[in-house]
Design a protein around this motif. Structure first.
Motif, PDB file in Angstrom:
ATOM      1  N   PHE A 386       0.833  -1.206   0.000  1.00  0.00           N
ATOM      2  CA  PHE A 386       0.000   0.000   0.000  1.00  0.00           C
ATOM      3  C   PHE A 386       0.865   1.252   0.000  1.00  0.00           C
ATOM      4  N   ALA A 387       2.007   1.191   0.706  1.00  0.00           N
ATOM      5  CA  ALA A 387       2.908   2.339   0.779  1.00  0.00           C
ATOM      6  C   ALA A 387       3.539   2.662  -0.569  1.00  0.00           C
ATOM      7  N   ASP A 388       3.571   1.677  -1.486  1.00  0.00           N
ATOM      8  CA  ASP A 388       4.134   1.919  -2.815  1.00  0.00           C
ATOM      9  C   ASP A 388       3.230   2.784  -3.683  1.00  0.00           C
ATOM     10  N   LEU A 389       1.972   2.886  -3.331  1.00  0.00           N
ATOM     11  CA  LEU A 389       1.030   3.680  -4.123  1.00  0.00           C
ATOM     12  C   LEU A 389       1.289   5.170  -3.926  1.00  0.00           C
ATOM     13  N   PRO A 390       1.034   5.989  -4.944  1.00  0.00           N
ATOM     14  CA  PRO A 390       1.119   7.450  -4.773  1.00  0.00           C
ATOM     15  C   PRO A 390       0.168   7.904  -3.669  1.00  0.00           C
ATOM     16  N   LYS A 391       0.502   9.001  -3.040  1.00  0.00           N
ATOM     17  CA  LYS A 391      -0.302   9.487  -1.914  1.00  0.00           C
ATOM     18  C   LYS A 391      -1.765   9.694  -2.306  1.00  0.00           C
ATOM     19  N   ASN A 392      -1.990  10.230  -3.494  1.00  0.00           N
ATOM     20  CA  ASN A 392      -3.380  10.468  -3.908  1.00  0.00           C
ATOM     21  C   ASN A 392      -4.130   9.159  -4.155  1.00  0.00           C
ATOM     22  N   ALA A 393      -3.426   8.134  -4.645  1.00  0.00           N
ATOM     23  CA  ALA A 393      -4.057   6.826  -4.823  1.00  0.00           C
ATOM     24  C   ALA A 393      -4.390   6.223  -3.459  1.00  0.00           C
ATOM     25  N   GLN A 394      -3.488   6.370  -2.493  1.00  0.00           N
ATOM     26  CA  GLN A 394      -3.761   5.899  -1.140  1.00  0.00           C
ATOM     27  C   GLN A 394      -4.994   6.609  -0.566  1.00  0.00           C
ATOM     28  N   ALA A 395      -5.067   7.924  -0.785  1.00  0.00           N
ATOM     29  CA  ALA A 395      -6.192   8.700  -0.263  1.00  0.00           C
ATOM     30  C   ALA A 395      -7.499   8.279  -0.922  1.00  0.00           C
ATOM     31  N   TYR A 396      -7.432   7.950  -2.216  1.00  0.00           N
ATOM     32  CA  TYR A 396      -8.630   7.502  -2.943  1.00  0.00           C
ATOM     33  C   TYR A 396      -9.144   6.201  -2.335  1.00  0.00           C
ATOM     34  N   VAL A 397      -8.238   5.264  -2.103  1.00  0.00           N
ATOM     35  CA  VAL A 397      -8.633   3.981  -1.523  1.00  0.00           C
ATOM     36  C   VAL A 397      -9.230   4.179  -0.130  1.00  0.00           C
ATOM     37  N   LYS A 398      -8.601   5.003   0.680  1.00  0.00           N
ATOM     38  CA  LYS A 398      -9.095   5.243   2.035  1.00  0.00           C
ATOM     39  C   LYS A 398     -10.474   5.908   2.019  1.00  0.00           C
ATOM     40  N   ALA A 399     -10.678   6.824   1.063  1.00  0.00           N
ATOM     41  CA  ALA A 399     -11.978   7.493   0.957  1.00  0.00           C
ATOM     42  C   ALA A 399     -13.066   6.490   0.572  1.00  0.00           C
ATOM     43  N   LEU A 400     -12.765   5.614  -0.404  1.00  0.00           N
ATOM     44  CA  LEU A 400     -13.747   4.594  -0.813  1.00  0.00           C
ATOM     45  C   LEU A 400     -14.051   3.645   0.338  1.00  0.00           C
ATOM     46  N   GLU A 401     -13.046   3.292   1.089  1.00  0.00           N
ATOM     47  CA  GLU A 401     -13.239   2.404   2.232  1.00  0.00           C
ATOM     48  C   GLU A 401     -14.180   3.034   3.256  1.00  0.00           C
ATOM     49  N   GLU A 402     -13.948   4.306   3.562  1.00  0.00           N
ATOM     50  CA  GLU A 402     -14.790   4.994   4.548  1.00  0.00           C
ATOM     51  C   GLU A 402     -16.225   5.136   4.046  1.00  0.00           C
ATOM     52  N   MET A 403     -16.392   5.432   2.761  1.00  0.00           N
ATOM     53  CA  MET A 403     -17.733   5.619   2.201  1.00  0.00           C
ATOM     54  C   MET A 403     -18.497   4.315   2.086  1.00  0.00           C
ATOM     55  N   SER A 404     -17.790   3.200   1.883  1.00  0.00           N
ATOM     56  CA  SER A 404     -18.438   1.930   1.572  1.00  0.00           C
ATOM     57  C   SER A 404     -18.832   1.127   2.795  1.00  0.00           C
ATOM     58  N   GLY A 405     -18.220   1.394   3.935  1.00  0.00           N
ATOM     59  CA  GLY A 405     -18.672   0.765   5.173  1.00  0.00           C
ATOM     60  C   GLY A 405     -18.017  -0.544   5.538  1.00  0.00           C
ATOM     61  N   ALA A 406     -16.930  -0.924   4.835  1.00  0.00           N
ATOM     62  CA  ALA A 406     -16.185  -2.141   5.184  1.00  0.00           C
ATOM     63  C   ALA A 406     -14.733  -1.937   4.772  1.00  0.00           C
ATOM     64  N   PRO A 407     -13.800  -2.558   5.482  1.00  0.00           N
ATOM     65  CA  PRO A 407     -12.381  -2.378   5.149  1.00  0.00           C
ATOM     66  C   PRO A 407     -12.010  -2.983   3.798  1.00  0.00           C
ATOM     67  N   ILE A 408     -11.050  -2.364   3.130  1.00  0.00           N
ATOM     68  CA  ILE A 408     -10.509  -2.893   1.880  1.00  0.00           C
ATOM     69  C   ILE A 408      -9.284  -3.729   2.209  1.00  0.00           C
ATOM     70  N   SER A 409      -9.350  -5.028   1.899  1.00  0.00           N
ATOM     71  CA  SER A 409      -8.281  -5.948   2.275  1.00  0.00           C
ATOM     72  C   SER A 409      -7.285  -6.215   1.165  1.00  0.00           C
ATOM     73  N   ALA A 410      -7.663  -5.933  -0.079  1.00  0.00           N
ATOM     74  CA  ALA A 410      -6.755  -6.160  -1.202  1.00  0.00           C
ATOM     75  C   ALA A 410      -7.088  -5.184  -2.319  1.00  0.00           C
ATOM     76  N   ILE A 411      -6.078  -4.876  -3.140  1.00  0.00           N
ATOM     77  CA  ILE A 411      -6.233  -3.908  -4.223  1.00  0.00           C
ATOM     78  C   ILE A 411      -5.617  -4.485  -5.486  1.00  0.00           C
ATOM     79  N   GLY A 412      -6.388  -4.495  -6.567  1.00  0.00           N
ATOM     80  CA  GLY A 412      -5.875  -4.928  -7.859  1.00  0.00           C
ATOM     81  C   GLY A 412      -5.257  -3.754  -8.590  1.00  0.00           C
ATOM     82  N   VAL A 413      -3.991  -3.902  -9.010  1.00  0.00           N
ATOM     83  CA  VAL A 413      -3.301  -2.829  -9.729  1.00  0.00           C
ATOM     84  C   VAL A 413      -2.929  -3.266 -11.146  1.00  0.00           C
ATOM     85  N   GLY A 414      -3.532  -4.360 -11.602  1.00  0.00           N
ATOM     86  CA  GLY A 414      -3.303  -4.886 -12.945  1.00  0.00           C
ATOM     87  C   GLY A 414      -4.072  -6.182 -13.094  1.00  0.00           C
TER      88      GLY A 414
END
Length: 427
Positions: A386-414
């Motif tokens: 997760f730390a390898d992602l750009p700061k804005n990409a990290q913020a996007y994921v965190k925002a979606l997690e907060e809005m969606s109501g459940a933690p994000i456990s994995a992210i597809g990057v390809g």
């Protein structure tokens, strides 16, 4: 060890195949519990791409037993063709199990599906024309053909006769089509009996014994939450229950044995077929999402309708499925946008609504309320943490997690099996 449900949290095509395949090496059984060959999963293993329509994604994982549960409707010709294709590519399909209680898609189910959809004209649902809906209708009307019926010609003939008594009346008198001969259907279905026999089993017993023996069982939904016959955008839905409850009825495993429910969530939103879609884009952004994301239906070949992420339907999916966490897919597709809009609520008749309206009329009139999040331009396809992602990409994921109501456990990057950032272990 756990029993897990993995399902789509939008309108399908979220990347369930990749998620299931990623887990395949850690689970003992992968079970399709609903739908038919109207679903499609694309799985990329190394430089090999596999398009699966009816088979569980676990068929690509050595050591994993793939299961087609009783809640699935099976087109024998499609299934055998799919098995043959995998065998030719060196995939071992011998461990597949098929429930004897799964229903068969007959030739007349396909015919009825196609002529009915054409007859509806502008009111058409947007079905795949593969006979799925009519087969489920036969199941509910108790005139369906089950896999086990292939092994009793007398019962099979009686059931086909009962089904065609009415269908031939409809086909000839309403749709001006030829009647379908009973003996022709029976003869065709019987040709599949010997070929399917090695796979047919009492899968309810097999799966429950597996759980008693501490095996890991993964239940895989075919379509998405918003296509559920009860909880989706009816009538523009599928004919079964891809939501978490369907995993129990479609497999014969009780709800107390389910320990985790994982929702697959695309970083934007797509759907195939007709029906309301509040965040749908008809501009250059929509075309770009479709092009970059390769948004074409695996089974239908139709271009997918594309739009921005919809947090309202994500929250709804969390609620109706009891989701424990999310797998966010295709984050890489959003690379290059300076600002990325996210739908945080709807406007309906001038009022702000933050939850999915139960009224079909209201949902048809829903207009998205957007919040813009800063984008990123860096290539993220090689990110391993997760730390390898750009700061804005990290913020996007965190925002979606907060809005969606459940933690994000994995992210597809390809698209590849290894192009995944795992934040929390699934097992």
């Amino acid at each position: 060890m756990p029993a897990l449900v993995l399902l789509g949290a939008q309108w399908g095509d979220e990347g369930k195949g990749k998620a299931t395949d990623l887990l395949g090496g850690s689970v003992d059984y992968v079970v399709r519990y609903q739908g038919g060959n109207n679903a499609g999963h694309t799985v990329v293993v190394g430089d090999q791409k596999y398009a699966l329509h009816l088979l569980p994604s676990g068929i690509l994982s050595p050591g994993c037993t793939p299961v087609i549960g009783n809640g699935v409707v099976v087109d024998p010709s499609v299934l055998l063709s799919e098995l043959s294709g995998l065998n030719e590519r060196g995939v071992d399909t011998s461990k597949l199990l098929i429930s004897g209680n799964a229903h068969i898609i007959t030739p007349y189910n396909v015919t009825v599906d196609k002529v009915t959809e054409r007859f509806l004209g502008k009111r058409k649902i947007g079905t795949t024309g593969r006979g799925i809906g009519p087969t489920y209708a036969d199941k509910i009307n108790r005139v369906g053909i089950r896999v086990q019926d292939l092994y009793d010609e007398s019962i099979l003939t009686q059931k086909v006769e009962a089904a065609l008594d009415i269908k031939n009346q409809v086909l000839t008198k309403l749709y001006n089509r030829r009647a379908i001969a009973v003996d022709q259907v029976v003869s065709e279905l019987l040709t599949y009996a010997d070929k399917l026999a090695p796979y047919v089993a009492d899968t309810v017993l097999v799966l429950n014994k597996a759980l008693e023996d501490d095996k890991v069982v993964l239940f895989e939904g075919g379509q998405g939450t918003l296509l559920d016959i009860d909880h989706g955008t009816y009538p523009f839905v599928t004919s079964s229950n891809p939501t978490a409850g369907g995993a129990c009825t479609g497999s014969g495993v009780g709800p107390t044995k389910i320990s985790r429910v994982i929702g697959i969530l695309k970083a934007y939103t797509t759907r195939v077929g007709a029906g309301p879609f509040p965040t749908e884009l008809f501009d250059e952004d929509g075309a770009a999402l479709r092009r970059i994301g390769g948004e074409r239906g695996v089974t239908t070949g139709r271009d997918r309708r594309c739009g921005w992420f919809d947090a309202v339907i994500a929250r709804y999916a969390t609620r109706v499925n009891g989701l424990t966490d999310f797998f966010l897919t295709k984050l890489d597709v959003l690379t290059g946008w300076e600002q990325i809009p996210v739908c945080v609520a709807y406007e309906i008749d001038g009022k702000r609504v933050e939850e999915l309206p139960y009224s079909q009329t209201d949902f048809h009139h829903a207009k998205p309320v957007y919040e813009n999040l800063p984008g990123w331009s860096e290539d993220i396809s090689q990110a391993k943490t997760f730390a390898d992602l750009p700061k804005n990409a990290q913020a996007y994921v965190k925002a979606l997690e907060e809005m969606s109501g459940a933690p994000i456990s994995a992210i597809g990057v390809g698209p590849g099996r290894d192009e995944t950032i795992e934040i929390n272990s699934f097992l």
